[in-house]
Design a protein around this motif. Structure first.
Motif, short mmCIF file in Angstrom:
data_model
loop_
_atom_site.label_atom_id
_atom_site.label_comp_id
_atom_site.label_asym_id
_atom_site.label_seq_id
_atom_site.Cartn_x
_atom_site.Cartn_y
_atom_site.Cartn_z
N SER A 1 -2.64 2.37 4.03
CA SER A 1 -3.31 3.67 4.02
C SER A 1 -3.62 4.13 2.61
O SER A 1 -2.85 3.88 1.68
N GLY A 2 -4.73 4.83 2.46
CA GLY A 2 -5.07 5.41 1.18
C GLY A 2 -4.15 6.55 0.79
O GLY A 2 -4.18 7.04 -0.34
N LEU A 3 -3.32 7.00 1.76
CA LEU A 3 -2.33 8.03 1.48
C LEU A 3 -1.02 7.45 0.94
O LEU A 3 -0.16 8.17 0.49
N ASN A 4 -0.92 6.12 1.03
CA ASN A 4 0.30 5.43 0.60
C ASN A 4 0.15 4.99 -0.85
O ASN A 4 -0.61 4.08 -1.17
N TYR A 5 0.90 5.62 -1.74
CA TYR A 5 0.82 5.29 -3.16
C TYR A 5 1.83 4.21 -3.54
O TYR A 5 2.04 3.95 -4.72
N LYS A 6 2.46 3.60 -2.55
CA LYS A 6 3.42 2.54 -2.82
C LYS A 6 2.85 1.16 -2.52
O LYS A 6 3.58 0.19 -2.37
N ARG A 7 1.52 1.08 -2.41
CA ARG A 7 0.88 -0.22 -2.19
C ARG A 7 1.18 -1.16 -3.36
O ARG A 7 1.12 -0.75 -4.52
N LYS A 8 1.48 -2.39 -3.04
CA LYS A 8 1.93 -3.36 -4.04
C LYS A 8 0.93 -3.53 -5.18
O LYS A 8 1.26 -3.36 -6.36
N HIS A 9 -0.30 -3.89 -4.84
CA HIS A 9 -1.28 -4.17 -5.89
C HIS A 9 -1.81 -2.90 -6.54
O HIS A 9 -2.17 -2.91 -7.72
N PHE A 10 -1.85 -1.80 -5.79
CA PHE A 10 -2.26 -0.53 -6.37
C PHE A 10 -1.29 -0.13 -7.48
O PHE A 10 -1.70 0.27 -8.57
N ASN B 1 -18.37 8.05 1.05
CA ASN B 1 -17.14 7.75 1.77
C ASN B 1 -17.51 6.90 2.98
O ASN B 1 -18.16 7.37 3.90
N LEU B 2 -17.11 5.63 2.97
CA LEU B 2 -17.51 4.71 4.03
C LEU B 2 -16.35 4.33 4.95
O LEU B 2 -16.41 3.32 5.64
N SER B 3 -15.29 5.15 4.97
CA SER B 3 -14.16 4.83 5.83
C SER B 3 -14.57 4.92 7.29
O SER B 3 -15.36 5.77 7.69
N SER B 4 -14.00 4.06 8.10
CA SER B 4 -14.27 4.11 9.52
C SER B 4 -13.64 5.35 10.13
O SER B 4 -12.70 5.92 9.59
N GLU B 5 -14.16 5.79 11.27
CA GLU B 5 -13.62 6.97 11.94
C GLU B 5 -12.16 6.73 12.32
O GLU B 5 -11.32 7.62 12.22
N GLN B 6 -11.84 5.49 12.73
CA GLN B 6 -10.48 5.16 13.11
C GLN B 6 -9.52 5.35 11.95
O GLN B 6 -8.43 5.88 12.09
N GLU B 7 -9.96 4.93 10.76
CA GLU B 7 -9.10 5.06 9.58
C GLU B 7 -8.91 6.52 9.21
O GLU B 7 -7.80 6.95 8.87
N LEU B 8 -9.98 7.31 9.29
CA LEU B 8 -9.88 8.73 8.98
C LEU B 8 -8.94 9.44 9.94
O LEU B 8 -8.11 10.26 9.53
N VAL B 9 -9.04 9.10 11.21
CA VAL B 9 -8.17 9.71 12.22
C VAL B 9 -6.72 9.34 11.95
O VAL B 9 -5.82 10.19 12.01
N ARG B 10 -6.47 8.08 11.61
CA ARG B 10 -5.11 7.62 11.32
C ARG B 10 -4.52 8.38 10.14
O ARG B 10 -3.36 8.80 10.16
N ASP B 11 -5.32 8.58 9.09
CA ASP B 11 -4.83 9.30 7.92
C ASP B 11 -4.58 10.77 8.23
O ASP B 11 -3.61 11.36 7.74
N LEU B 12 -5.45 11.37 9.05
CA LEU B 12 -5.25 12.77 9.44
C LEU B 12 -3.98 12.94 10.26
O LEU B 12 -3.24 13.91 10.08
N ILE B 13 -3.72 11.99 11.15
CA ILE B 13 -2.49 12.03 11.94
C ILE B 13 -1.27 11.93 11.04
O ILE B 13 -0.26 12.62 11.24
N THR B 14 -1.36 11.07 10.01
CA THR B 14 -0.25 10.93 9.06
C THR B 14 0.03 12.25 8.35
O THR B 14 1.18 12.67 8.20
N ILE B 15 -1.04 12.93 7.92
CA ILE B 15 -0.90 14.21 7.24
C ILE B 15 -0.26 15.24 8.16
O ILE B 15 0.67 15.96 7.77
N MET B 16 -0.74 15.30 9.41
CA MET B 16 -0.20 16.26 10.37
C MET B 16 1.27 15.98 10.67
O MET B 16 2.08 16.91 10.78
N THR B 17 1.64 14.71 10.75
CA THR B 17 3.03 14.33 11.03
C THR B 17 3.94 14.77 9.89
O THR B 17 5.03 15.32 10.13
N VAL B 18 3.49 14.55 8.65
CA VAL B 18 4.29 14.94 7.49
C VAL B 18 4.51 16.44 7.45
O VAL B 18 5.63 16.93 7.27
#
Length: 203
Positions: A103-112, A161-178
């Motif tokens: 996820s683009g919300l995850n700042y612990k990505r290995k290569h990032f 912003n070319l993210s798929s709708e599925q990816e955007l929804v997944r990130d929004l759910i992550t934000i709401m969960t947090v």
């Protein structure tokens, strides 16, 4: 020091008009680069070359790609191919290719994380990405400023912003969960404070 210049800025630097630059571009005397929106621009290296100075290449050019999940691996291949095409068309020599699945919300990505560490160490001259949210979903301006402080150029081949709708929804759910978890913790914390106050008054 700027890395790129508009035709007007570049013309002022070298004492030539925009019309002259357009003529040189058509005749192949001094080619202008083109942005994804087809705008002409010139680089600092071209300025140094025009002045007869040596443009010393310092640091790596890194291409970074990302998709949010394993199911998007085909999209990752497409993204990398688009980046490769762009680099070839703009004569960009790539020193290292990096990619993450996360996820683009995850700042612990290995290569990032590795890429940001290299930037902080002054090892990266240029980062090429498909679009802003391939680097991070939020806080792009912070990382852009970080790169600028360490003299790293961020090249975005598509500003949309070319993210798929599925990816955007997944990130929004992550934000709401947090935030839901934090609200639950705050409610529990307030209850504990009230209970402690009641016990204190009873004592």
């Amino acid at each position: 020091m700027k890395n790129t210049y508009s035709p007007k800025e570049f013309g002022q630097l070298i004492g030539r008009s925009v019309i002259t630059l357009q003529t040189w571009d058509r005749k192949g005397i001094l080619h202008a680069y083109r942005s994804p929106t087809n705008r002409r621009y010139y680089t600092h290296e071209q300025y140094l070359q025009y002045r007869g100075l040596v443009a010393e290449e310092q640091g790596f050019t890194v291409v970074y790609a990302r998709v949010s999940g394993v199911a998007q691996k085909p999209d990752l291949v497409t993204q990398i191919n688009a980046l490769a095409t762009y680099c070839k068309e703009h004569s960009i020599t790539v020193d290292e290719w990096m990619s993450d699945i996360g996820s683009g919300l995850n700042y612990k990505r290995k290569h990032f994380n590795r890429l940001m560490e290299m930037v902080e160490l002054g090892q990266v001259r240029r980062i090429v990405i498909a679009h802003r949210d391939r680097l991070v979903r939020f806080g792009y301006d912070y990382f852009e400023a970080l790169c600028e402080r360490h003299h790293t150029e961020l090249v975005i081949i598509n500003g949309n912003n070319l993210s798929s709708e599925q990816e955007l929804v997944r990130d929004l759910i992550t934000i709401m969960t947090v935030f839901s978890a934090r609200l639950h913790w705050l409610r529990s914390y307030k209850k504990a404070i009230r209970d402690a106050a009641v016990h204190k008054n009873q004592d």
